[in-house]
Design a protein around this motif. Sequence first.
Motif, PDB file in Angstrom:
ATOM      1  N   HIS A  13      12.100 -21.394  12.702  1.00  0.00           N
ATOM      2  CA  HIS A  13      10.854 -20.577  13.205  1.00  0.00           C
ATOM      3  C   HIS A  13      11.366 -20.309  14.814  1.00  0.00           C
ATOM      4  O   HIS A  13      12.370 -20.885  15.424  1.00  0.00           O
ATOM      5  CB  HIS A  13       9.619 -21.623  13.664  1.00  0.00           C
ATOM      6  N   GLU A  15       9.677 -19.056  18.810  1.00  0.00           N
ATOM      7  CA  GLU A  15       8.587 -18.921  19.832  1.00  0.00           C
ATOM      8  C   GLU A  15       8.403 -17.253  19.977  1.00  0.00           C
ATOM      9  O   GLU A  15       7.197 -17.009  19.840  1.00  0.00           O
ATOM     10  CB  GLU A  15       8.917 -19.924  21.021  1.00  0.00           C
ATOM     11  N   ASN A 134      12.431 -24.590  19.102  1.00  0.00           N
ATOM     12  CA  ASN A 134      12.783 -24.240  17.669  1.00  0.00           C
ATOM     13  C   ASN A 134      14.191 -23.938  17.512  1.00  0.00           C
ATOM     14  O   ASN A 134      14.927 -24.820  16.549  1.00  0.00           O
ATOM     15  CB  ASN A 134      11.785 -23.312  17.071  1.00  0.00           C
ATOM     16  N   ARG A 137      16.237 -27.142  18.013  1.00  0.00           N
ATOM     17  CA  ARG A 137      16.251 -28.276  16.778  1.00  0.00           C
ATOM     18  C   ARG A 137      17.049 -27.583  15.784  1.00  0.00           C
ATOM     19  O   ARG A 137      17.878 -28.372  15.230  1.00  0.00           O
ATOM     20  CB  ARG A 137      14.920 -28.159  16.270  1.00  0.00           C
TER      21      ARG A 137
END
Length: 184
Positions: A13, A15, A134, A137
């Motif tokens: 994902h 942003e 994201n 991560r």
Amino acid sequence: MFNFRKQLFYPIHVERQDPMFAKVLLEHYAGRNSELSSAIQYLNHRHNISNRYVRELLGLFAAEELGHMELIAVAITKLGGPPLKCVNSQGAPWVINYIDQNVDSITILQVNVQAETRASHLYQQHLELTSDPNMKRMINFLIGREEVHKRLLQRAQILIRETGSPEDFSELIYDYKMSLQVLE
């Protein structure tokens, strides 16, 4: 040996689009210390390993590195990066010189420990170049996987030096498969 799954190892994902960071990720796609380099090196090295468990481990790593390459490709695309080619972040094409050609088992394992260390270090450097949680991560996930590979390669190296038992070597495969349980 290889299976294709549509599902990624890790969900990607973003942003917002970030073409500059996408360009940075090209280094992990097809640079010297990239997932492509790792996958091909493992595939080549596994054929020069006589121990069947270590040979299997390198094959498993090769398949996973190809999966990591797919994660990077999806991230680059979602970030609005350039069309994917086998080039690094500077646009230089991937070359076979990125691959180590050793044939000695201990040297092969040591070279791959060093490659995993370089890959982790490069991910660590690039972690600071994005503010997207994201992407942070995802990069931390990839660093963790590189560390799993490194740890298992170091154990394999010790077992080969000490002439470990088949049970000791099969434990490497078991531990690798257990490390994947958190991914499912």
